[in-house]
Design an enzyme around this catalytic site. Structure first.
Site, PDB file in Angstrom:
ATOM      1  N   HIS A 236      64.376 -87.991 -24.957  1.00 13.19           N
ATOM      2  CA  HIS A 236      63.431 -88.447 -25.955  1.00 13.19           C
ATOM      3  C   HIS A 236      64.213 -88.837 -27.205  1.00 13.19           C
ATOM      4  CE1 HIS A 236      59.852 -87.471 -23.742  1.00 13.19           C
ATOM      5  NE2 HIS A 236      60.134 -86.172 -23.665  1.00 13.19           N
ATOM      6  N   CYS A 279      63.322 -93.441 -26.688  1.00 15.08           N
ATOM      7  CA  CYS A 279      62.484 -94.110 -27.678  1.00 15.08           C
ATOM      8  C   CYS A 279      63.188 -94.071 -29.030  1.00 15.08           C
ATOM      9  CB  CYS A 279      61.122 -93.419 -27.788  1.00 15.08           C
ATOM     10  SG  CYS A 279      60.075 -93.624 -26.331  1.00 15.08           S
TER      11      CYS A 279
END
Length: 394
Positions: A236, A279
């Site tokens: 992430h 991301c």
């Protein structure tokens, strides 16, 4: 490329012969100024290598420096009396080539030649020389399970694809799973220096073998950087950072600068590629009816600390990237496919990653609503030469 080809054909025999006295040949190439003072210091002070390892690195360094240096090195092996007496087995190796020896003074003069001067030097290769076996080290950090965040389903498919393609390209592939921020930081520092391989057991390192990753029970007996370094991080992330399994952030700039050039680093002057699947924000990237691509490059006589890097991130700053829970992420799957196709053709990495940019930019997050959810990878580099990875068939 006659001299370099001669060394390559006889590389194993040359290295075995020079192991008889590594210090002498190192001092000789230094006296002949075939290597720089900094290269001499680095080659003299390599740690954790036996004599054979030192000789391999010396010969690789000579080959990296191009045709002219290879020619002078072969002249040294054939004409220096102390070298010939110290390494008598050199005469058993086919090193003689009339094109490699000094041209007699009475030979043809360039002033009376209708064509290009025979003394004109060929332009130095504009391509990184990747001659070591293995080509280099590929490190994968694969964060799937998190304390405070959603599981990243599909990431193991990406890891599998990366293991396959970089093993095919001749790299030794190692993977660390579910690392906290501090573990990521320490693991990367360990891989940057390779100074204490006993630390590796702390990071649950696995190695690619045949068709999958298997646990390493103890530190590998030998591990070196080779001629290139690949780092793949899948996790992430937010703007400019990637997340550890504990949800804490590690800046991408901190990751790359762990590998910056120093007088001691074995990776100085060698290409370092970072592939970041994470991301970079929470915004959805929407499509418009126009597109533009531009790449830029520069080079310098001296190597800055930040030289020889290539960083490819799954998405531009502030936006999400997409990952299929079974098939893997758009970005990593595209990278692996384009590497398989492009490396077989001899394409360089920036060309291949431009194709990745193009391919990912055409994907649709919602097929029924074109342009609603898009993704645009970003590539930044300070490479000074073309980086061409080639499949290893042996």
């Amino acid at each position: 490329m006659a001299a370099k080809g001669t060394i390559r054909r006889n590389k194993t025999a040359i290295q075995a012969t020079l192991c008889a006295d590594y210090s002498l040949i190192l001092n000789k190439v230094d006296e002949k100024q075939l290597i720089t003072p900094r290269e001499y210091r680095n080659l003299r002070s390599i740690n954790r290598e036996d004599v054979e390892g030192h000789v391999v690195k010396l010969v690789d360094k000579i080959m990296d420096k191009g045709e002219d240096t290879c020619k002078k090195f072969l002249e040294l092996l054939q004409t220096d009396e102390e070298v010939k007496s110290t390494y008598p087995d050199l005469k058993k190796i086919q090193l003689t080539n009339t094109s490699l020896l000094p041209t007699p003074v009475q030979a043809s003069s360039a002033e009376h030649s209708d064509g290009p001067s025979p003394q004109k030097r060929r332009k130095e290769d504009d391509q990184y020389q990747l001659n070591s076996r293995p080509t280099g080290l590929c490190v994968i950090i694969n964060n799937e399970n998190f304390t405070y965040m959603n599981q990243r389903r599909g990431t193991n498919r990406d890891a599998q694809s990366l293991g396959e393609v970089f093993s095919w390209l001749g790299f030794r592939v190692l993977m660390c799973k579910d690392q906290t921020r501090d573990q990521m930081d320490q693991a990367l520092k360990c891989f940057a220096s390779l100074s204490d391989l006993s630390q590796l057991h702390e990071f649950s390192v696995q190695e690619w073998s045949e068709n999958g990753f298997t646990d390493i029970k103890e530190a590998p007996p030998s591990l070196n950087h080779g001629d290139a370094f690949i780092c793949c991080i899948m996790s992430h992330g937010e703007s400019g950072v990637v997340s550890g399994s504990d949800g804490k952030s590690l800046p991408i700039k901190h990751i790359t600068r762990t590998f910056k050039a120093t007088d001691q680093s074995a990776l100085t002057g060698k290409p370092k590629v970072f592939l970041i699947q994470a991301c970079q924000g929470k915004q959805d990237h929407r499509g418009v009816l126009s597109e533009d691509l531009q790449a830029d490059d520069c080079q310098s006589q001296y190597i800055p600390e930040e030289a020889d890097f290539l960083v490819a991130i799954a998405t531009v700053e502030d936006y999400k990237s997409f990952r299929h829970i079974t098939d893997g992420s758009w970005f990593i799957q595209s990278v692996c496919q384009q590497l398989k196709e492009g490396c077989s053709r001899g394409d360089d990495m920036t060309t291949i990653l431009s194709r990745v940019n193009n391919e990912v930019s055409k994907k649709e997050g919602v097929k029924q609503q074109p342009g609603k959810l898009k993704q645009m990878p970003e590539v930044k580099f300070t490479l000074r030469k073309r980086l061409v990875l080639t499949p290893h068939c042996d």
